[in-house]
Design a protein around this motif. Structure first.
Motif, PDB file in Angstrom:
ATOM      1  N   ASP A   1     -32.578   8.528 -52.440  1.00  0.00           N
ATOM      2  CA  ASP A   1     -33.023   7.956 -53.709  1.00  0.00           C
ATOM      3  C   ASP A   1     -34.302   7.171 -53.436  1.00  0.00           C
ATOM      4  O   ASP A   1     -34.852   7.245 -52.339  1.00  0.00           O
ATOM      5  CB  ASP A   1     -31.920   7.045 -54.270  1.00  0.00           C
ATOM      6  CG  ASP A   1     -31.982   6.918 -55.785  1.00  0.00           C
ATOM      7  OD1 ASP A   1     -33.061   7.198 -56.349  1.00  0.00           O
ATOM      8  OD2 ASP A   1     -30.972   6.515 -56.383  1.00  0.00           O
ATOM      9  N   ASP A   2     -34.814   6.446 -54.413  1.00  0.00           N
ATOM     10  CA  ASP A   2     -35.996   5.623 -54.181  1.00  0.00           C
ATOM     11  C   ASP A   2     -35.714   4.674 -53.015  1.00  0.00           C
ATOM     12  O   ASP A   2     -34.795   3.851 -53.083  1.00  0.00           O
ATOM     13  CB  ASP A   2     -36.348   4.820 -55.434  1.00  0.00           C
ATOM     14  CG  ASP A   2     -36.818   5.713 -56.567  1.00  0.00           C
ATOM     15  OD1 ASP A   2     -37.242   6.849 -56.280  1.00  0.00           O
ATOM     16  OD2 ASP A   2     -36.740   5.272 -57.732  1.00  0.00           O
TER      17      ASP A   2
ATOM     18  N   GLY B   1     -22.615   3.268 -51.681  1.00  0.00           N
ATOM     19  CA  GLY B   1     -23.748   3.434 -52.578  1.00  0.00           C
ATOM     20  C   GLY B   1     -25.074   3.107 -51.923  1.00  0.00           C
ATOM     21  O   GLY B   1     -25.901   2.379 -52.490  1.00  0.00           O
ATOM     22  N   LEU B   2     -25.301   3.650 -50.729  1.00  0.00           N
ATOM     23  CA  LEU B   2     -26.492   3.312 -49.951  1.00  0.00           C
ATOM     24  C   LEU B   2     -27.565   4.387 -50.010  1.00  0.00           C
ATOM     25  O   LEU B   2     -28.379   4.502 -49.088  1.00  0.00           O
ATOM     26  CB  LEU B   2     -26.090   3.065 -48.482  1.00  0.00           C
ATOM     27  CG  LEU B   2     -25.041   1.981 -48.249  1.00  0.00           C
ATOM     28  CD1 LEU B   2     -24.718   1.875 -46.770  1.00  0.00           C
ATOM     29  CD2 LEU B   2     -25.520   0.643 -48.799  1.00  0.00           C
ATOM     30  N   ASP B   3     -27.614   5.161 -51.092  1.00  0.00           N
ATOM     31  CA  ASP B   3     -28.555   6.285 -51.173  1.00  0.00           C
ATOM     32  C   ASP B   3     -30.015   5.840 -51.106  1.00  0.00           C
ATOM     33  O   ASP B   3     -30.893   6.631 -50.766  1.00  0.00           O
ATOM     34  CB  ASP B   3     -28.313   7.071 -52.471  1.00  0.00           C
ATOM     35  CG  ASP B   3     -26.888   7.568 -52.584  1.00  0.00           C
ATOM     36  OD1 ASP B   3     -26.606   8.659 -52.089  1.00  0.00           O
ATOM     37  OD2 ASP B   3     -26.060   6.831 -53.159  1.00  0.00           O
ATOM     38  N   GLY B   4     -30.302   4.586 -51.421  1.00  0.00           N
ATOM     39  CA  GLY B   4     -31.673   4.104 -51.393  1.00  0.00           C
ATOM     40  C   GLY B   4     -32.097   3.533 -50.044  1.00  0.00           C
ATOM     41  O   GLY B   4     -33.187   2.967 -49.938  1.00  0.00           O
ATOM     42  N   PHE B   5     -31.253   3.697 -49.027  1.00  0.00           N
ATOM     43  CA  PHE B   5     -31.557   3.142 -47.714  1.00  0.00           C
ATOM     44  C   PHE B   5     -31.519   4.223 -46.639  1.00  0.00           C
ATOM     45  O   PHE B   5     -30.763   5.199 -46.745  1.00  0.00           O
ATOM     46  CB  PHE B   5     -30.539   2.060 -47.333  1.00  0.00           C
ATOM     47  CG  PHE B   5     -30.576   0.834 -48.201  1.00  0.00           C
ATOM     48  CD1 PHE B   5     -31.376  -0.247 -47.857  1.00  0.00           C
ATOM     49  CD2 PHE B   5     -29.807   0.766 -49.357  1.00  0.00           C
ATOM     50  CE1 PHE B   5     -31.407  -1.384 -48.648  1.00  0.00           C
ATOM     51  CE2 PHE B   5     -29.827  -0.361 -50.155  1.00  0.00           C
ATOM     52  CZ  PHE B   5     -30.633  -1.448 -49.802  1.00  0.00           C
ATOM     53  N   ASP B   6     -32.315   4.024 -45.597  1.00  0.00           N
ATOM     54  CA  ASP B   6     -32.104   4.731 -44.351  1.00  0.00           C
ATOM     55  C   ASP B   6     -31.005   3.972 -43.608  1.00  0.00           C
ATOM     56  O   ASP B   6     -31.190   2.808 -43.241  1.00  0.00           O
ATOM     57  CB  ASP B   6     -33.365   4.731 -43.481  1.00  0.00           C
ATOM     58  CG  ASP B   6     -34.502   5.531 -44.082  1.00  0.00           C
ATOM     59  OD1 ASP B   6     -34.227   6.435 -44.884  1.00  0.00           O
ATOM     60  OD2 ASP B   6     -35.665   5.239 -43.752  1.00  0.00           O
TER      61      ASP B   6
END
Length: 467
Positions: free
Chosen positions: A103-104, A136-141
């Motif tokens: 994600d972003d 819900g960590l889609d915005g993180f590496d």
């Protein structure tokens, strides 16, 4: 005698087994240098800023590692100074694995599972996609790494796997001069082998230097700030990072907090022993009231005591020829007390051992000491010992050893049995000079969440409150 429980050393009846395997520190030519300041708080013992190797961007690629089985994962290495006061000298390669943001992108989250000496690489390789989905960590590496001295990152291996196999389960309640001599020889062998292989560099495998490595990874990722998830000893690592680099913290989650700096001498020895004694009582109560418990009886604790004494007197042979003695028995018990999900396995292991089969005891114990089925070992006990010493986390010596033993036996009669006054010694003195532990002092504004749980044997709620 010192055992490692949840990453923190503790006096116990388990003795001081010799630790792990072979190897040397990776070295290489450093790149050109640029200034990356180290930000110590006022009054800290941390070294001042130095000229560090330039942090080029990380070259992520396909993983060539048997632990990585999912296509979403990428692997890389980062080269850092072994000695941050000599940045143009010897370097060490840190192994990284990540699940990239889909994600972003907000930034990177580094993960450490504890130990000291635990592999963050393994944990993310095996459970990273589940963590991303459920948290819900889609915005993180999400990045796992092996800290310096651990497994793929110049893993500390002073002894061969064969040497470890011969010593890791030595009889830890010496009843004869020969048994005591075997324990003494194993400890001396480890010290001598580590000094021969690593010399003065052993002191460089500290928590402070691992925190600096984390900041090096942050810079290489191109991020101004770092997020971090640490468990057990990993909470202490995160706290040290926040102390050194308060303005570079985006957010920290410190789960099952370990805060060693405020304990009295007695608390240093008592805390985890009492935790495991209470966890054992909880397991006993479960077994006595659960029909499916394979070790069920009217006196489960008494049956455990009798089986321990039996294996101390007459060990039973495993199918692979190893001796199932009370050291295996105790290690298996400790391993299972970390999680209620392992309680049924412990009960079955004890029931099998009572009939002459120690295979399941070895299954639990081997997982705790990092032994694979083929007889190879991870570096966790070996590297854990060195990291603990280099970080100044070895326990203080009691003024009155016998009085402390009396207190230990009163509070934790099973897990303190066998401790003698001569067992209290500076276990790090032969390896390196004394280390001053930095005071934890976070002066930043970013949020830090500290988590503690009731009935946690290794990291009690009190440590979370103190952190």
């Amino acid at each position: 005698m010192v055992a490692l429980i949840g990453g923190i050393s503790l006096i116990s009846c388990a003795g001081d087994p010799a630790v792990r395997a072979t190897g040397a520190v990776p070295i290489g030519a450093p790149p050109l240098t640029t200034e990356i300041p180290v930000d110590p708080p006022e009054g800290s013992t941390v070294d001042p800023p130095v000229e560090l190797p330039e942090t080029a961007s990380i070259d992520w690629g396909v993983c060539d590692d048997p632990e990585v089985t999912e296509d979403e994962l990428e692997c890389a290495t980062v080269t850092v100074p072994l000695d941050y006061s000599k940045p143009a000298g010897v370097t060490i390669d840190l192994a990284l694995v990540r699940i990239a943001a889909t994600d972003d992108r907000v930034g990177a989250i580094l993960f450490n599972p504890g130990g000291p000496g635990g592999s963050g690489f393994d944990h993310i390789a095996q459970a990273g996609t589940t963590m991303v989905g459920e948290m819900g960590l889609d915005g993180f590496d999400l990045i796992g790494f092996d800290p310096r001295g651990v497994d793929r990152s110049g893993g500390i291996r002073c002894l061969t796997d064969a040497q470890v196999d011969a010593t890791v389960y030595l009889d830890s309640s010496p009843d004869t001069p020969d048994e005591q001599a075997a324990l003494d020889a194993a400890s001396a062998e480890f010290d001598a082998a580590c000094l021969a292989a690593y010399g003065d560099t052993l002191a460089l495998y500290s928590t402070e230097n691992t925190a600096r490595d984390m900041d090096f990874i942050r810079a290489a990722m191109g991020d101004d700030q770092l997020s971090f998830l640490g468990v057990s000893y990993g909470t202490y690592l995160g706290s040290v990072y926040a102390t050194l680099f308060p303005d570079r913290v985006r957010a920290l989650v410190l789960d099952a907090a370990y805060e060693p700096t405020g304990d009295s001498v007695d608390e240093q020895y008592l805390t985890q022993l009492v935790g495991f004694e209470e966890a054992f009582k909880n397991w006993v109560a479960w077994c006595e009231t659960t029909e499916s418990c394979a070790f069920k009886s009217d006196d489960v604790a008494g049956a455990w005591d009798k089986l321990r004494a039996k294996l101390d007197e007459a060990p039973i042979a495993n199918a692979d020829g190893r001796s199932g003695n009370q050291a295996v028995f105790e290690t298996a018990t400790i391993s299972a007390l970390y999680s209620e999900s392992d309680w049924p396995l412990l009960a079955q292991a004890l029931a099998d051992a009572a009939t002459g089969d120690p295979q399941k005891l070895f299954l639990l114990a081997d997982s705790y000491v990092g032994r694979e089925e083929d007889g190879t070992y991870s570096t966790i006990e070996q590297s854990g010992t060195i990291i603990r010493c280099a970080s100044g986390l070895d326990y203080e010596l009691p003024a009155d050893p016998q009085a402390l033993i009396d207190a230990l036996l009163q509070a934790a009669p099973r897990f303190a049995q066998g401790v003698r006054p001569e067992d209290f010694e500076d276990s790090c003195a032969a390896l390196m000079s004394n280390v001053t532990v930095p005071a934890l002092d976070y002066t930043g504004d970013a949020p830090i969440l500290v988590v503690g749980g009731l009935n946690d044997p290794a990291t009690p709620l009190r440590w979370a409150e103190e952190m």
